[in-house]
Design a protein around this motif. Structure first.
Motif, PDB file in Angstrom:
ATOM      1  N   VAL A  18       0.863  -1.186   0.000  1.00  0.00           N
ATOM      2  CA  VAL A  18       0.000   0.000   0.000  1.00  0.00           C
ATOM      3  C   VAL A  18       0.897   1.232   0.000  1.00  0.00           C
ATOM      4  CG1 VAL A  18      -1.880   1.208   1.162  1.00  0.00           C
ATOM      5  CG2 VAL A  18      -1.725  -1.286   1.305  1.00  0.00           C
ATOM      6  N   MET A  19       0.726   2.115  -1.012  1.00  0.00           N
ATOM      7  CA  MET A  19       1.628   3.251  -1.180  1.00  0.00           C
ATOM      8  C   MET A  19       0.826   4.543  -1.301  1.00  0.00           C
ATOM      9  SD  MET A  19       4.458   1.646  -3.829  1.00  0.00           S
ATOM     10  CE  MET A  19       3.384   1.651  -5.273  1.00  0.00           C
ATOM     11  N   ASP A  20       1.338   5.595  -0.660  1.00  0.00           N
ATOM     12  CA  ASP A  20       0.700   6.908  -0.691  1.00  0.00           C
ATOM     13  C   ASP A  20       1.572   7.868  -1.493  1.00  0.00           C
ATOM     14  OD1 ASP A  20      -1.030   9.017  -0.139  1.00  0.00           O
ATOM     15  OD2 ASP A  20      -0.057   9.502   1.762  1.00  0.00           O
ATOM     16  N   GLU A  21       1.062   8.300  -2.649  1.00  0.00           N
ATOM     17  CA  GLU A  21       1.793   9.229  -3.516  1.00  0.00           C
ATOM     18  C   GLU A  21       3.269   8.818  -3.591  1.00  0.00           C
ATOM     19  OE1 GLU A  21       0.352  11.589  -5.178  1.00  0.00           O
ATOM     20  OE2 GLU A  21      -1.473  12.160  -4.107  1.00  0.00           O
ATOM     21  N   PRO A  22       3.552   7.609  -4.061  1.00  0.00           N
ATOM     22  CA  PRO A  22       4.911   7.057  -3.900  1.00  0.00           C
ATOM     23  C   PRO A  22       5.995   7.770  -4.672  1.00  0.00           C
ATOM     24  CG  PRO A  22       3.593   5.640  -5.321  1.00  0.00           C
ATOM     25  CD  PRO A  22       2.653   6.665  -4.760  1.00  0.00           C
ATOM     26  N   THR A  23       5.672   8.488  -5.746  1.00  0.00           N
ATOM     27  CA  THR A  23       6.727   9.130  -6.536  1.00  0.00           C
ATOM     28  C   THR A  23       6.754  10.635  -6.338  1.00  0.00           C
ATOM     29  OG1 THR A  23       5.250   9.262  -8.456  1.00  0.00           O
ATOM     30  CG2 THR A  23       6.667   7.330  -8.289  1.00  0.00           C
ATOM     31  N   SER A  24       6.133  11.104  -5.278  1.00  0.00           N
ATOM     32  CA  SER A  24       6.129  12.536  -5.001  1.00  0.00           C
ATOM     33  C   SER A  24       7.552  13.062  -4.873  1.00  0.00           C
ATOM     34  CB  SER A  24       5.363  12.803  -3.703  1.00  0.00           C
ATOM     35  OG  SER A  24       5.411  14.174  -3.359  1.00  0.00           O
ATOM     36  N   GLY A  25       7.869  14.095  -5.661  1.00  0.00           N
ATOM     37  CA  GLY A  25       9.180  14.730  -5.577  1.00  0.00           C
ATOM     38  C   GLY A  25      10.280  14.067  -6.363  1.00  0.00           C
ATOM     39  N   LEU A  26       9.994  12.978  -7.076  1.00  0.00           N
ATOM     40  CA  LEU A  26      11.037  12.294  -7.836  1.00  0.00           C
ATOM     41  C   LEU A  26      11.191  12.910  -9.223  1.00  0.00           C
ATOM     42  CD1 LEU A  26      10.504   8.507  -7.035  1.00  0.00           C
ATOM     43  CD2 LEU A  26      11.898  10.195  -5.830  1.00  0.00           C
ATOM     44  N   ASP A  27      12.433  12.920  -9.736  1.00  0.00           N
ATOM     45  CA  ASP A  27      12.640  13.369 -11.109  1.00  0.00           C
ATOM     46  C   ASP A  27      12.289  12.233 -12.070  1.00  0.00           C
ATOM     47  OD1 ASP A  27      14.777  11.566 -11.103  1.00  0.00           O
ATOM     48  OD2 ASP A  27      16.272  13.127 -10.711  1.00  0.00           O
ATOM     49  N   ALA A  28      12.422  12.514 -13.373  1.00  0.00           N
ATOM     50  CA  ALA A  28      11.966  11.551 -14.376  1.00  0.00           C
ATOM     51  C   ALA A  28      12.703  10.219 -14.279  1.00  0.00           C
ATOM     52  CB  ALA A  28      12.150  12.152 -15.772  1.00  0.00           C
ATOM     53  N   LEU A  86      -2.246   2.038  -4.514  1.00  0.00           N
ATOM     54  CA  LEU A  86      -1.567   3.312  -4.347  1.00  0.00           C
ATOM     55  C   LEU A  86      -2.523   4.480  -4.518  1.00  0.00           C
ATOM     56  CD1 LEU A  86       0.048   4.658  -7.501  1.00  0.00           C
ATOM     57  CD2 LEU A  86      -0.631   2.262  -7.539  1.00  0.00           C
ATOM     58  N   THR A  87      -2.210   5.584  -3.863  1.00  0.00           N
ATOM     59  CA  THR A  87      -2.915   6.834  -4.098  1.00  0.00           C
ATOM     60  C   THR A  87      -2.046   7.703  -4.990  1.00  0.00           C
ATOM     61  OG1 THR A  87      -1.956   8.093  -2.273  1.00  0.00           O
ATOM     62  CG2 THR A  87      -3.837   6.662  -1.754  1.00  0.00           C
ATOM     63  N   THR A  88      -2.662   8.486  -5.844  1.00  0.00           N
ATOM     64  CA  THR A  88      -1.899   9.367  -6.718  1.00  0.00           C
ATOM     65  C   THR A  88      -2.797  10.459  -7.268  1.00  0.00           C
ATOM     66  OG1 THR A  88      -0.421   9.465  -8.641  1.00  0.00           O
ATOM     67  CG2 THR A  88      -2.319   7.990  -8.807  1.00  0.00           C
ATOM     68  N   HIS A  89      -2.194  11.578  -7.611  1.00  0.00           N
ATOM     69  CA  HIS A  89      -2.900  12.616  -8.366  1.00  0.00           C
ATOM     70  C   HIS A  89      -2.211  12.840  -9.708  1.00  0.00           C
ATOM     71  CE1 HIS A  89       0.346  15.019  -6.487  1.00  0.00           C
ATOM     72  NE2 HIS A  89       0.261  15.756  -7.574  1.00  0.00           N
ATOM     73  N   ARG A  90      -1.252  11.961 -10.037  1.00  0.00           N
ATOM     74  CA  ARG A  90      -0.486  12.111 -11.264  1.00  0.00           C
ATOM     75  C   ARG A  90      -1.054  11.236 -12.376  1.00  0.00           C
ATOM     76  NH1 ARG A  90       5.858  12.201  -9.752  1.00  0.00           N
ATOM     77  NH2 ARG A  90       5.913  12.109 -12.024  1.00  0.00           N
ATOM     78  N   PRO A  91      -1.467  11.823 -13.495  1.00  0.00           N
ATOM     79  CA  PRO A  91      -1.986  11.019 -14.606  1.00  0.00           C
ATOM     80  C   PRO A  91      -0.968  10.015 -15.136  1.00  0.00           C
ATOM     81  CG  PRO A  91      -2.506  13.336 -14.922  1.00  0.00           C
ATOM     82  CD  PRO A  91      -1.555  13.270 -13.772  1.00  0.00           C
ATOM     83  N   ASP A  92       0.323  10.419 -15.212  1.00  0.00           N
ATOM     84  CA  ASP A  92       1.337   9.502 -15.743  1.00  0.00           C
ATOM     85  C   ASP A  92       1.515   8.301 -14.830  1.00  0.00           C
ATOM     86  OD1 ASP A  92       2.379  11.051 -13.738  1.00  0.00           O
ATOM     87  OD2 ASP A  92       4.238  11.559 -14.769  1.00  0.00           O
ATOM     88  N   GLU A  93       1.376   8.493 -13.529  1.00  0.00           N
ATOM     89  CA  GLU A  93       1.484   7.372 -12.593  1.00  0.00           C
ATOM     90  C   GLU A  93       0.230   6.504 -12.645  1.00  0.00           C
ATOM     91  OE1 GLU A  93       3.722   7.035  -8.575  1.00  0.00           O
ATOM     92  OE2 GLU A  93       1.940   8.270  -8.255  1.00  0.00           O
ATOM     93  N   ALA A  94      -0.920   7.141 -12.769  1.00  0.00           N
ATOM     94  CA  ALA A  94      -2.176   6.391 -12.834  1.00  0.00           C
ATOM     95  C   ALA A  94      -2.229   5.488 -14.058  1.00  0.00           C
ATOM     96  CB  ALA A  94      -3.356   7.361 -12.842  1.00  0.00           C
ATOM     97  N   GLU A  95      -1.554   5.879 -15.149  1.00  0.00           N
ATOM     98  CA  GLU A  95      -1.531   5.066 -16.363  1.00  0.00           C
ATOM     99  C   GLU A  95      -0.907   3.699 -16.123  1.00  0.00           C
ATOM    100  OE1 GLU A  95      -2.717   5.353 -19.306  1.00  0.00           O
ATOM    101  OE2 GLU A  95      -3.364   7.446 -19.419  1.00  0.00           O
ATOM    102  N   ARG A  96      -0.117   3.565 -15.078  1.00  0.00           N
ATOM    103  CA  ARG A  96       0.583   2.312 -14.812  1.00  0.00           C
ATOM    104  C   ARG A  96      -0.248   1.326 -13.993  1.00  0.00           C
ATOM    105  NH1 ARG A  96       3.830   6.103 -16.293  1.00  0.00           N
ATOM    106  NH2 ARG A  96       5.937   5.651 -16.999  1.00  0.00           N
ATOM    107  N   CYS A  97      -1.451   1.719 -13.672  1.00  0.00           N
ATOM    108  CA  CYS A  97      -2.325   0.856 -12.878  1.00  0.00           C
ATOM    109  C   CYS A  97      -3.186  -0.028 -13.775  1.00  0.00           C
ATOM    110  CB  CYS A  97      -3.232   1.703 -11.987  1.00  0.00           C
ATOM    111  SG  CYS A  97      -2.345   2.699 -10.774  1.00  0.00           S
ATOM    112  N   ASP A  98      -3.574  -1.186 -13.257  1.00  0.00           N
ATOM    113  CA  ASP A  98      -4.516  -2.041 -13.968  1.00  0.00           C
ATOM    114  C   ASP A  98      -5.915  -1.441 -13.929  1.00  0.00           C
ATOM    115  OD1 ASP A  98      -2.631  -4.070 -14.552  1.00  0.00           O
ATOM    116  OD2 ASP A  98      -2.792  -4.793 -12.497  1.00  0.00           O
ATOM    117  N   ARG A  99      -6.292  -0.963 -12.756  1.00  0.00           N
ATOM    118  CA  ARG A  99      -7.599  -0.296 -12.603  1.00  0.00           C
ATOM    119  C   ARG A  99      -7.426   0.926 -11.725  1.00  0.00           C
ATOM    120  NH1 ARG A  99     -12.233  -3.231 -10.146  1.00  0.00           N
ATOM    121  NH2 ARG A  99     -10.656  -4.276  -8.862  1.00  0.00           N
ATOM    122  N   LEU A 100      -8.385   1.842 -11.869  1.00  0.00           N
ATOM    123  CA  LEU A 100      -8.371   3.083 -11.098  1.00  0.00           C
ATOM    124  C   LEU A 100      -9.748   3.335 -10.500  1.00  0.00           C
ATOM    125  CD1 LEU A 100      -6.505   5.379 -13.642  1.00  0.00           C
ATOM    126  CD2 LEU A 100      -5.610   4.693 -11.420  1.00  0.00           C
ATOM    127  N   ALA A 101      -9.746   3.787  -9.246  1.00  0.00           N
ATOM    128  CA  ALA A 101     -10.957   4.317  -8.639  1.00  0.00           C
ATOM    129  C   ALA A 101     -10.825   5.831  -8.638  1.00  0.00           C
ATOM    130  CB  ALA A 101     -11.129   3.792  -7.221  1.00  0.00           C
TER     131      ALA A 101
END
Length: 665
Positions: A168-178, A201-216
């Motif tokens: 379970v991850m909360d905004e796991p890539t917050s602050g990371l460069d490319a 995982l939770t995210t507000h990033r569209p690029d990160e959300a694209e890596r999910c199988d499903r999204l709520a």
């Protein structure tokens, strides 16, 4: 590519929750949230700040109890935040909850101990995870010296130390460069592929959300949509025209007035959704004077666009700079038609407008064509998908069920880990060691010498420095307990406390572990000062060591537990010290440390006899000077210790009661 389930029998979800609600007064933070997350699935909770996703994460991490809701882990109903869920899940927080004073290797060992990873396995597991994270050469460096990307990789490694079935991850890539973003997701993809781990995982990033199988899709505390990224993007009716202009609000209003189209102002310009987007570009150029628009571009919808279409609200975007992530703008031939929704090719048209010196408008269009297939490697984009939304992962290395561990074993491990950590941190700070001995010595000599000229113990020839010595020992215990327990506030601000709360140990074990750790540091500092006892006229062989140790230990535990209770409800160290000084310094002053209780009674004598610290001072005096030591309270050493024991038990109960509420942030 998604494979069909092997049979028609529905797989039991790894995690399911129904009707989860959280209220803050009259405000509903979560409203009847229900989800089922399949085994081996990467599932995202998508939404902006305030949508409720972090609240849901806190519930899954065991940090917050909802007002309503049912939870099932592998088909078995559990209580919210149950120990079984905390032992089965690996938690990766938005801000790494690592201990900066410990090394990378020690942080992993600490996490392994909290989760009761067997010692014979832990060494190899730590080495394996450090190697995967590319930190083997930095394993023995303090974490505070590592870069942000290294800490994020270490945080992921820590969440996996016990081979959890659920991550379970909360905004796991917050602050990371490319580059760090891609590396992090490559590791997540490998974890799912190799071990069949379920990832939430939770995210507000569209690029990160694209890596999910499903999204709520979360908005205003509710799930308003739940589907695959492709299906959510398909809810945007057409392609998007993005207009850059100096006055975007005015341009959006004119687009609506002149062309009858809905236009929305976003961070990158004015967005106009239209099925015939290519045909719309010339109309926009003609509708506005030359120079009014800086550029017009055409692109396929992203998940940010889908979120806006579904909820009517904007989704904050954070670009990684990674060309593989999300759906970047791509330039195409001006005459090309938009491709069908199901094709993997992303297209965009870029049109710039310029004004010549005459009244005519010249329009230049740059053209190029590029295509991108939606089948990507895990390292470059979305992780490979091996299952349908509800099908069980058929992958090698699926985690075997963790053997049941008795709750007491988790609690004992938590106590041992936290107590040892405080001692390790103390000995790694030379300034604290110097201060632990220097300050009380100066206080004893200066105050003792000054009082010694004017104060005489009635009926006693004991020098005042000798009389004052046991009181200074208790002073060391008192102040050391205060300052060490302040680390509860620092641990909360730096994220370490939440990582302990998310581990399987109980909050009671947290109280005992932190209290014993603080008490051990206080006793260590007191021992440094007690080593000077011969200078005060107390040879080592004459000291009653068991009595002294018992009195100091019980007092240290009591004061540390009181400090814990205060620190749990205070959000800054300065406020904590102000409260502690106001409460505890008077206890020491009227404890008989500097002067004995009046023999004739009176208010001061009553206060001193009601002060539990006075009994610790009395026991210390008996330990140094014998049963009839000057300044000891009437009674016996057994009575002194009994009062100290009651004081410690009451303080621990108060601290445990304090943890029933969430800690101040």
């Amino acid at each position: 590519m998604r494979a069909l389930a092997a049979d028609a029998t529905p797989a039991i979800p790894r995690l399911a929750f129904h009707g989860v609600a959280v209220r803050r007064g009259d405000r509903e933070v979560l409203r009847g949230v229900s989800l089922e997350i399949a085994r081996g699935e990467i599932f995202g909770l998508l939404g902006p700040n305030g949508a409720g996703k972090s609240t849901l994460f806190a519930i899954l991490a065991g940090l917050l109890r909802p007002d309503e809701g049912r939870f099932l882990l592998d088909g078995v109903e559990i209580a919210p935040g149950a120990r079984r869920l905390r032992s089965a899940a690996g938690i990766v927080f938005q801000e790494p909850g690592l201990d900066g004073k410990l090394t990378a290797e020690e942080n992993l060992r600490l996490a392994g101990a909290l989760h009761r990873v067997p010692r014979r396995e832990l060494r190899g597991r730590v080495a394996e995870l450090l190697d995967e994270a590319g930190l083997s050469e930095r394993a023995r460096e303090p974490v505070e010296r590592l870069s942000g990307g290294m800490r994020r990789r270490l945080e992921l490694a820590r969440g996996r130390i016990h081979r959890p079935a659920l991550l379970v991850m909360d905004e796991p890539t917050s602050g990371l460069d490319a580059a760090a973003f891609r590396a992090f997701w490559a590791r997540v993809a490998a974890v799912r592929r190799d071990a069949g781990t379920t990832v939430v995982l939770t995210t507000h990033r569209p690029d990160e959300a694209e890596r999910c199988d499903r999204l709520a899709v979360l908005a205003r505390g509710e799930i308003v949509a739940c589907d695959t990224p492709e299906a959510l993007r398909a809810r945007v009716a057409g392609d998007l025209v993005v207009i850059e202009a100096d006055e975007p609000e005015a341009v959006a209003a004119e687009v609506t007035r002149r062309l009858g189209l809905a236009a929305h102002v976003r961070a990158d310009g004015v967005h106009v959704e239209h099925e015939g987007a290519h045909a719309l570009v010339p109309r926009l150029v003609e509708a506005f004077p030359a120079g009014r628009l800086r550029s017009i571009s055409l692109r396929r919808p992203t998940l940010a666009d889908a979120y806006l279409a579904i909820t009517g609200e904007a989704l904050e975007e954070t670009a990684t700079g990674s060309p593989e992530a999300g759906h970047p703008e791509r330039s195409v031939s001006a005459g090309a038609e938009p491709r069908s929704r199901g094709t993997p090719t992303a297209t965009a048209t870029s049109t710039s407008t310029a004004t010549s010196t005459s009244t005519s408008t010249s329009t230049s269009t740059s053209t190029a064509t590029s295509t991108a297939t939606s089948t990507r490697s895990p390292e470059a984009g979305r992780p490979e998908r091996s299952v349908s939304a509800g099908a069980e992962t058929r992958s090698r290395g699926t985690p075997t069920p963790t053997p049941r561990t008795l709750p007491l074993a988790y609690d004992l491990a938590t106590i041992a880990v936290l107590a040892r950590r405080d001692l390790v941190r103390f000995f790694r700070q030379p300034s604290r060691l110097a201060g632990a001995l220097g300050q009380p010595v100066i206080f004893w000599l200066v105050i003792g010498s000054g009082f010694g000229e004017t104060f005489r113990m009635p009926g006693s020839t004991v020098p005042y420095l000798a009389y004052f010595f046991p009181g200074v020992v208790l002073m060391v215990v008192l102040f050391a307990s205060i300052f060490t327990t302040a680390s509860v506030i620092e641990d909360r601000h730096r994220g370490f406390l939440q990582s302990v709360l998310a581990a399987p140990g109980s909050r009671g074990a947290l109280v005992v572990g932190k209290t014993l750790g603080s008490a051990a540091v206080a006793l260590t500092q007191a021992a440094l000062f007690v080593a000077l006892a011969p200078l005060a006229g107390f040879p080592y062989l004459t000291i009653r060591w068991p009595l002294l140790l018992a009195a100091l230990a019980l007092c240290a535990i009591a004061l540390a537990a009181l400090g814990f209770a205060v620190a749990w409800g205070v959000d800054n160290v300065q406020g904590y010290h102000a409260i502690q000084m106001t409460l505890l310094v008077p206890l020491w002053v009227v404890s008989g440390a500097m002067f004995p209780a009046p023999s004739g009674g009176g208010p001061l004598a009553t206060v001193m006899h009601a002060n539990p610290v006075a009994y610790a001072v009395s026991a210390a005096r008996r330990a140094f000077g014998g049963a009839a030591a000057p300044g000891a309270l009437p009674g016996s050493a057994a009575r002194d210790l009994a009062v100290c024991a009651l004081f410690a038990a009451g303080a621990l109960a108060l601290a445990a009661l304090a943890t029933r509420r969430s800690p101040r942030s």
